[in-house]
Design a protein around this motif. Structure first.
Motif, PDB file in Angstrom:
ATOM      1  N   VAL A   1      31.486 -30.374   5.986  1.00 51.69           N
ATOM      2  CA  VAL A   1      32.594 -31.329   6.109  1.00 51.69           C
ATOM      3  C   VAL A   1      32.060 -32.753   6.235  1.00 51.69           C
ATOM      4  N   PRO A   2      32.574 -33.700   5.445  1.00 53.11           N
ATOM      5  CA  PRO A   2      32.121 -35.091   5.538  1.00 53.11           C
ATOM      6  C   PRO A   2      32.570 -35.745   6.840  1.00 53.11           C
ATOM      7  N   LEU A   3      31.869 -36.792   7.253  1.00 59.65           N
ATOM      8  CA  LEU A   3      32.131 -37.446   8.536  1.00 59.65           C
ATOM      9  C   LEU A   3      33.559 -37.944   8.682  1.00 59.65           C
ATOM     10  N   GLU A   4      34.136 -38.465   7.596  1.00 61.07           N
ATOM     11  CA  GLU A   4      35.463 -39.077   7.716  1.00 61.07           C
ATOM     12  C   GLU A   4      36.568 -38.093   8.066  1.00 61.07           C
ATOM     13  N   SER A   5      36.334 -36.811   7.844  1.00 57.60           N
ATOM     14  CA  SER A   5      37.349 -35.814   8.205  1.00 57.60           C
ATOM     15  C   SER A   5      36.784 -34.730   9.123  1.00 57.60           C
ATOM     16  N   ARG A   6      35.583 -34.957   9.657  1.00 59.74           N
ATOM     17  CA  ARG A   6      34.888 -33.899  10.391  1.00 59.74           C
ATOM     18  C   ARG A   6      35.609 -33.468  11.665  1.00 59.74           C
ATOM     19  N   ALA A   7      35.975 -34.397  12.532  1.00 59.86           N
ATOM     20  CA  ALA A   7      36.549 -34.021  13.832  1.00 59.86           C
ATOM     21  C   ALA A   7      37.876 -33.297  13.673  1.00 59.86           C
ATOM     22  N   ALA A   8      38.730 -33.780  12.773  1.00 63.64           N
ATOM     23  CA  ALA A   8      40.035 -33.141  12.572  1.00 63.64           C
ATOM     24  C   ALA A   8      39.861 -31.733  12.005  1.00 63.64           C
ATOM     25  N   THR A   9      38.955 -31.580  11.050  1.00 59.75           N
ATOM     26  CA  THR A   9      38.717 -30.254  10.477  1.00 59.75           C
ATOM     27  C   THR A   9      38.146 -29.303  11.517  1.00 59.75           C
ATOM     28  N   GLN A  10      37.234 -29.796  12.347  1.00 65.11           N
ATOM     29  CA  GLN A  10      36.668 -28.963  13.400  1.00 65.11           C
ATOM     30  C   GLN A  10      37.744 -28.540  14.399  1.00 65.11           C
ATOM     31  N   GLY A  11      38.658 -29.450  14.714  1.00 58.40           N
ATOM     32  CA  GLY A  11      39.747 -29.096  15.611  1.00 58.40           C
ATOM     33  C   GLY A  11      40.642 -28.020  15.023  1.00 58.40           C
ATOM     34  N   THR A  12      40.933 -28.128  13.725  1.00 55.17           N
ATOM     35  CA  THR A  12      41.749 -27.113  13.065  1.00 55.17           C
ATOM     36  C   THR A  12      41.018 -25.778  13.023  1.00 55.17           C
ATOM     37  N   ALA A  13      39.716 -25.818  12.773  1.00 56.14           N
ATOM     38  CA  ALA A  13      38.922 -24.584  12.778  1.00 56.14           C
ATOM     39  C   ALA A  13      39.012 -23.901  14.142  1.00 56.14           C
ATOM     40  N   ASP A  14      38.862 -24.675  15.197  1.00 60.70           N
ATOM     41  CA  ASP A  14      38.932 -24.098  16.536  1.00 60.70           C
ATOM     42  C   ASP A  14      40.338 -23.627  16.890  1.00 60.70           C
ATOM     43  N   LEU A  15      41.356 -24.189  16.231  1.00 55.97           N
ATOM     44  CA  LEU A  15      42.722 -23.684  16.403  1.00 55.97           C
ATOM     45  C   LEU A  15      42.784 -22.224  15.983  1.00 55.97           C
ATOM     46  N   PHE A  16      42.278 -21.911  14.801  1.00 53.72           N
ATOM     47  CA  PHE A  16      42.304 -20.531  14.317  1.00 53.72           C
ATOM     48  C   PHE A  16      41.433 -19.626  15.169  1.00 53.72           C
ATOM     49  N   VAL A  17      40.313 -20.155  15.629  1.00 54.65           N
ATOM     50  CA  VAL A  17      39.439 -19.371  16.495  1.00 54.65           C
ATOM     51  C   VAL A  17      40.153 -19.030  17.806  1.00 54.65           C
ATOM     52  N   ALA A  18      40.831 -20.013  18.367  1.00 57.08           N
ATOM     53  CA  ALA A  18      41.539 -19.795  19.628  1.00 57.08           C
ATOM     54  C   ALA A  18      42.707 -18.828  19.456  1.00 57.08           C
TER      55      ALA A  18
END
Length: 419
Positions: free
Chosen positions: A352-369
């Motif tokens: 994931v590129p830096l400009e969208s990294r944090a939001a994508t990581q948050g969404t990933a952790d949503l599915f994990v949670a």
């Protein structure tokens, strides 16, 4: 960002301090959450509700922390998450004192923010890390959680005694510890996490782009980064690995305290088993990080599936009277989770590129949670219907889902490299 960044050492030091505190908050609540619900609700089948609720709360918080981090940096996002977790801990204590199930459920939902934030911190450790050291950077943050996570469950008796002396239910004592620990972690991050790792990484990448050097890290073969298309096959593979490991880990861990107590062991024995489990989740993470950097995240993720398989079989075969046998199985469960989380995190971060990294990581952790919530909620039903060994064997079977997903993704990478 191919060269080491001097600020990375300070960032990791601050994150380590905060994670030591948050580990105590995370593990103390996990140890007695199911027991508190069983006592208040009078039903084993509903004992998985606390885990499901704070995991659902963790899912919501993961998105919120990710989006705040995307806009304002990791400092603001992580501070928000830990503060919310502290508020939830206070709510659980109040619910237990008032014997109010509705308040308990609402507070557990809010308490889940602490869990989400403790996991989101690993991404902050990777923001400034060179690609060849990302696995070790992630594992450094995770291993810092070990001290608090091991101490927390072993303070259940002390905090229970303190709670009784304060005139509140004994099982609410560990949540007092959780609230204090999460609050202190929030203060440490707000005051000391400067410079902000994500904001600094972006500014350095922008400067490198203007100077004509390559600022972005190369994406895996076949997955060119694009701000409008962050969810690539590599990200999907990483998320699947983390989903499976989280689901299996939460399901078995949630019912372990009930299983231990139902066979005549006291809360102290439960604390020992959970402490060993949580230590195995975080303490071996440097090994997982080193393996990710040296042999690649795909092989480490495959190893995670096999370790989780062994854990489920061991838990199912462990004699009910043997705390040591169950602790061994839960140790394997924690180690498998560590391998899966570190390798999955590396896959997502690299793709994931830096400009969208944090939001994508948050969404990933949503599915994990959400996967963890399903595991926690379903675990009580499975144990009530078929017993703890059946739950452990089900987890072992589910862990094998990782292998075909990785095989398909590895074949895609190999094919892309050829062409």
């Amino acid at each position: 960002m191919t060269e080491p960044i001097p600020e990375q050492r300070r960032v990791l030091t601050v994150l380590v301090a905060a994670q030591i505190l948050s580990g105590a908050g995370l593990a103390a609540g996990v140890t007695v959450g199911a027991l508190l619900a069983q006592d208040m609700l009078g039903s084993t089948s509903l004992a998985g509700v606390p885990s499901a609720l704070f995991t659902i709360g963790s899912a919501a918080a993961a998105v919120a922390v990710g989006r705040i981090s995307q806009r304002a940096g990791r400092r603001g996002g992580l501070t928000f998450g830990y503060t919310t977790g502290a508020i939830g801990s206070a709510g659980v204590v109040a619910a237990a004192a008032l014997d109010t199930a509705v308040l308990l459920f609402a507070a557990l939902f809010v308490y889940g923010a602490g869990t989400a934030t403790s996991l989101q911190a690993r991404y902050a450790g990777a923001d400034l890390a060179a690609p060849a050291r990302r696995g070790r950077a992630v594992s450094t943050v995770l291993v810092a959680t070990t001290l608090g996570a091991v101490v927390g469950p072993n303070l259940t008796t002390v905090m229970g005694d303190a709670a009784e002396s304060w005139g509140i239910p004994r099982l609410s004592g560990p949540f007092v510890l959780s609230g204090v620990a999460y609050g202190l972690a929030a203060v440490v991050l707000w005051v000391l996490l400067r410079p902000d790792p994500l904001l600094l990484a972006r500014s350095r990448a922008a400067a490198e782009t203007l100077s004509g050097t390559v600022g972005e890290d190369p994406a895996p073969a076949g997955d060119p980064p694009a701000p409008g298309r962050p969810w690539t096959p590599a990200v999907t593979a990483g998320v699947v690995v983390m989903i499976v490991t989280q689901l299996v880990m939460v399901a078995v861990m949630t019912m372990t305290p009930i299983h231990v107590r139902d066979h005549g062991h006291d809360v102290g024995a439960t604390g020992v088993v959970i402490a060993i489990h949580v230590a195995a989740m975080f303490l071996p993470s440097p090994i997982a990080g080193m393996l990710v950097d040296r042999v690649g995240p795909y092989r480490v993720a495959a190893a995670a599936g096999l370790v989780l398989l062994a854990s489920g079989v061991s838990a199912a075969l462990a004699p009910p009277h043997s705390v040591a046998a169950l602790a061994f199985a839960l140790g394997l469960l924690g180690f498998g989770w560590s391998l899966g989380l570190v390798s999955g995190t590396a896959l997502v971060t690299d793709a994931v590129p830096l400009e969208s990294r944090a939001a994508t990581q948050g969404t990933a952790d949503l599915f994990v949670a959400l996967a963890g919530a399903g595991g926690g909620l379903g675990s009580g039903l499975v144990v009530a219907a078929a017993g703890f060994p059946a739950l452990a064997l089900t987890g072992a079977a589910v862990s094998l889902v990782i292998l075909p997903v990785l095989a398909r993704r590895s074949a895609h990478v190999a094919q892309s490299a050829v062409h």
